[in-house]
Design a protein around this motif. Structure first.
Motif, short mmCIF file in Angstrom:
data_model
loop_
_atom_site.label_atom_id
_atom_site.label_comp_id
_atom_site.label_asym_id
_atom_site.label_seq_id
_atom_site.Cartn_x
_atom_site.Cartn_y
_atom_site.Cartn_z
N LYS A 12 0.81 -1.39 0.09
CA LYS A 12 -0.07 0.02 0.12
C LYS A 12 0.86 1.31 0.11
O LYS A 12 0.33 2.41 -0.36
CB LYS A 12 -0.83 0.01 1.29
CG LYS A 12 -2.22 -0.88 1.06
CD LYS A 12 -3.08 -0.84 2.18
CE LYS A 12 -4.30 -1.47 1.94
NZ LYS A 12 -5.32 -1.14 2.97
N THR A 13 2.11 1.11 0.66
CA THR A 13 2.84 2.19 0.71
C THR A 13 3.32 2.70 -0.85
O THR A 13 3.06 4.00 -0.99
CB THR A 13 4.10 1.95 1.37
OG1 THR A 13 3.61 1.62 2.88
CG2 THR A 13 5.21 3.40 1.59
N PRO A 14 3.98 1.84 -1.67
CA PRO A 14 4.03 2.35 -2.97
C PRO A 14 3.03 2.48 -3.77
O PRO A 14 2.92 3.49 -4.77
CB PRO A 14 5.04 1.14 -3.73
CG PRO A 14 4.80 -0.12 -2.77
CD PRO A 14 4.41 0.57 -1.23
N LEU A 15 2.10 2.02 -3.50
CA LEU A 15 0.82 2.32 -4.26
C LEU A 15 0.11 3.62 -3.97
O LEU A 15 -0.22 4.29 -4.87
CB LEU A 15 -0.36 1.22 -3.86
CG LEU A 15 -1.42 0.99 -4.72
CD1 LEU A 15 -0.77 0.54 -6.16
CD2 LEU A 15 -2.47 -0.10 -4.27
N THR A 16 0.21 4.03 -2.77
CA THR A 16 -0.22 5.52 -2.43
C THR A 16 1.00 6.37 -3.05
O THR A 16 0.63 7.58 -3.74
CB THR A 16 0.12 5.88 -1.01
OG1 THR A 16 -0.67 4.87 0.07
CG2 THR A 16 -0.39 7.13 -0.39
N ALA A 17 2.25 6.18 -3.23
CA ALA A 17 3.09 6.77 -3.82
C ALA A 17 2.79 7.15 -5.61
O ALA A 17 3.11 8.19 -5.75
CB ALA A 17 4.64 6.49 -3.56
N LEU A 64 0.14 9.53 -6.13
CA LEU A 64 0.63 10.71 -5.77
C LEU A 64 1.31 11.15 -7.28
O LEU A 64 0.97 12.41 -7.84
CB LEU A 64 1.23 11.13 -4.79
CG LEU A 64 0.54 10.86 -3.16
CD1 LEU A 64 1.88 11.03 -2.24
CD2 LEU A 64 -0.29 12.06 -3.05
N MET A 65 2.00 10.31 -7.88
CA MET A 65 2.69 10.61 -9.08
C MET A 65 1.60 10.75 -10.34
O MET A 65 1.73 11.47 -10.94
CB MET A 65 3.58 9.50 -9.29
CG MET A 65 4.71 9.30 -8.47
SD MET A 65 5.95 7.74 -8.92
CE MET A 65 6.99 7.92 -7.54
N ILE A 66 0.67 9.82 -10.22
CA ILE A 66 -0.46 9.93 -11.15
C ILE A 66 -1.05 11.16 -11.25
O ILE A 66 -1.53 11.65 -12.09
CB ILE A 66 -1.37 8.70 -11.02
CG1 ILE A 66 -0.60 7.53 -11.42
CG2 ILE A 66 -2.71 8.88 -11.97
CD1 ILE A 66 -1.77 6.24 -11.11
N GLU A 67 -1.36 11.84 -10.00
CA GLU A 67 -2.12 12.87 -9.77
C GLU A 67 -1.42 14.15 -10.47
O GLU A 67 -1.71 15.26 -11.03
CB GLU A 67 -2.12 13.30 -8.50
CG GLU A 67 -3.33 12.54 -7.78
CD GLU A 67 -4.67 12.59 -8.31
OE1 GLU A 67 -5.10 13.78 -8.65
OE2 GLU A 67 -5.39 11.75 -8.46
N ARG A 68 -0.05 13.90 -10.51
CA ARG A 68 0.88 15.16 -11.33
C ARG A 68 0.79 15.09 -12.87
O ARG A 68 1.31 15.99 -13.33
CB ARG A 68 2.31 15.03 -10.79
CG ARG A 68 2.33 15.22 -9.16
CD ARG A 68 3.86 14.69 -8.78
NE ARG A 68 3.88 15.16 -7.41
CZ ARG A 68 5.19 14.79 -6.51
NH1 ARG A 68 6.03 14.12 -7.37
NH2 ARG A 68 4.93 14.58 -5.29
N ILE A 69 0.34 13.96 -13.49
CA ILE A 69 0.27 13.66 -14.73
C ILE A 69 -0.60 14.89 -15.44
O ILE A 69 -1.81 14.77 -14.92
CB ILE A 69 0.19 12.47 -15.19
CG1 ILE A 69 1.22 11.51 -14.65
CG2 ILE A 69 -0.13 12.06 -16.81
CD1 ILE A 69 0.81 9.95 -14.99
N GLU A 97 -6.52 1.64 -13.75
CA GLU A 97 -5.49 0.55 -13.45
C GLU A 97 -5.00 0.66 -11.80
O GLU A 97 -4.87 -0.53 -11.20
CB GLU A 97 -4.42 0.47 -14.39
CG GLU A 97 -4.67 0.25 -15.68
CD GLU A 97 -5.57 -1.04 -16.22
OE1 GLU A 97 -5.44 -1.88 -15.24
OE2 GLU A 97 -6.45 -0.81 -17.17
N TRP A 98 -4.72 1.80 -11.28
CA TRP A 98 -4.44 1.85 -9.94
C TRP A 98 -5.67 1.44 -9.01
O TRP A 98 -5.24 0.92 -8.29
CB TRP A 98 -3.89 3.30 -9.62
CG TRP A 98 -3.69 3.50 -8.35
CD1 TRP A 98 -2.53 3.40 -7.68
CD2 TRP A 98 -4.57 3.91 -7.31
NE1 TRP A 98 -2.58 3.63 -6.35
CE2 TRP A 98 -3.92 3.90 -6.18
CE3 TRP A 98 -5.83 4.17 -7.23
CZ2 TRP A 98 -4.47 4.35 -4.82
CZ3 TRP A 98 -6.60 4.67 -6.11
CH2 TRP A 98 -5.86 4.76 -4.73
N LEU A 99 -6.68 1.91 -9.27
CA LEU A 99 -7.91 1.37 -8.83
C LEU A 99 -8.18 0.02 -8.77
O LEU A 99 -8.47 -0.46 -7.65
CB LEU A 99 -9.38 2.38 -9.40
CG LEU A 99 -10.48 2.38 -8.27
CD1 LEU A 99 -10.30 2.61 -7.23
CD2 LEU A 99 -11.45 3.03 -9.46
#
Length: 334
Positions: free
Chosen positions: A127-132, A135-140, A152-154
């Motif tokens: 879950k930790t890298p998934l949360t990270a 956050l990266m996807i939100e910056r795209i 796909e993340w969901l």
């Protein structure tokens, strides 16, 4: 038991009968031995032997009668006391087997708990890298790429969440905390979680919540609603999902209705079975057959009744019937 006893002792019975017939035959061919007294002795011997068989039957089968009536468990106390050397051997072998089974069972439980703890630990670590990643996807900035990656993340997030609750559900009674829960806030939160997926599927929500408060466990109720909404979105396209919560006769009802592909009538009795997907859409690779199974188990622990109505090709309505407040208070008190 009588038939089995006679079968067990048939060699001895045949031996005694053969000896008696031999005495009669010898008396018949030997004129020096009187025949009538011999037949009389044989008759008395037969009566005595019959009484002996009856006594031995009662004595020897008592132990095995107790074994037949014994419950299938690993309790030493339920094993009857032996009264013969052979019964002692049977008892000792049973005790040894029970000791061995208890040891194996204990080792398996420890291994199973360790595996469960390892898996839960792994899920939390993932879950930790998934949360990270989220956050990266939100910056795209590319909206199409962002929507695809979020979808796909969901999917990964929901699969991990399902696996986490699957491992916890065996000890759900230890995890429950019954309190006043706001159904509306849980529904809205779960809809926001699925927002990207819903936009991609062009699905909206029609929410009518008249009764917002119920006594329940917030975490497990959220999981149940999440699974129902996930199923509704998965099997719908370009249509609204209706969510209604109301009270009737002192009970609260929550309905989730979609206008998707529906469920075949022959599949309805099996949709809550573990691993069951579908007979009409058996090539659906995304279905795991675990969502509704976990929903049913969680709802049972929360005293929530689930009913399903569906028309193939028109949609499905799943209704959660919450227990009356007094019933739930009594359950908590117990």
């Amino acid at each position: 038991m009588i038939r089995r006893f006679l079968k067990e002792r048939r060699s001895w019975i045949l031996l005694v009968l053969s000896l008696q017939l031999l005495f009669i035959f010898v008396a018949y061919i030997d004129s020096l031995i009187p025949l009538k007294p011999t037949i009389y002795i044989v008759f008395l011997s037969a009566i005595i032997f019959s009484l002996f068989l009856i006594i031995r039957y009662i004595k020897e089968t008592a132990f095995y009668h107790s074994l037949e009536e014994r419950e299938n468990n690993l309790d030493f106390a339920s094993i009857p006391e032996p009264e013969s050397p052979f019964e002692n051997i049977v008892q000792q072998q049973m005790l040894n087997q029970i000791d061995w089974l208890k040891q194996v069972n204990s080792e398996n439980l420890i291994a199973l708990e360790q595996e469960k703890d390892d898996l839960l630990s792994w899920i939390h670590e993932v879950k930790t890298p998934l949360t990270a990643m989220h956050l990266m996807i939100e910056r795209i900035e590319d909206k199409e790429l962002k929507a695809s990656l979020t979808y796909e993340w969901l999917r990964i997030h929901l699969l991990l969440d399902q696996q986490l609750h699957q491992k916890r559900i065996s000890s759900i009674e230890n995890d429950l905390f019954i309190e006043q829960v706001d159904v509306e806030s849980i529904v809205i939160k779960e809809i926001k979680t699925l927002q990207t997926w819903c936009i991609q599927q062009r699905i909206g929500f029609d929410i009518h919540i008249d009764e917002t408060g119920v006594l329940c466990d917030a975490k497990w109720l959220a999981f149940i609603i999440r699974q129902l909404l996930t199923n509704a979105v998965k099997y719908s396209s370009q249509s609204d999902i209706s969510i209604t919560c109301y009270q009737q006769d002192g009970q609260t009802f929550l309905e989730v209705r979609d206008f998707g592909r529906g469920i075949d009538p022959k599949d309805l009795p099996r949709i809550f079975d573990k691993g069951f997907t579908s007979t009409t859409n058996h090539d659906d690779q995304n279905a795991t057959g675990m969502g509704l199974y976990l929903v049913k188990k969680a709802a049972k622990s929360l005293k929530i009744t689930i009913s399903v109505q569906s028309i193939l090709g028109e949609g499905t309505t799943i209704t959660l019937t919450f227990p009356k407040r007094n019933d739930l208070v009594n359950m908590i008190g117990v």
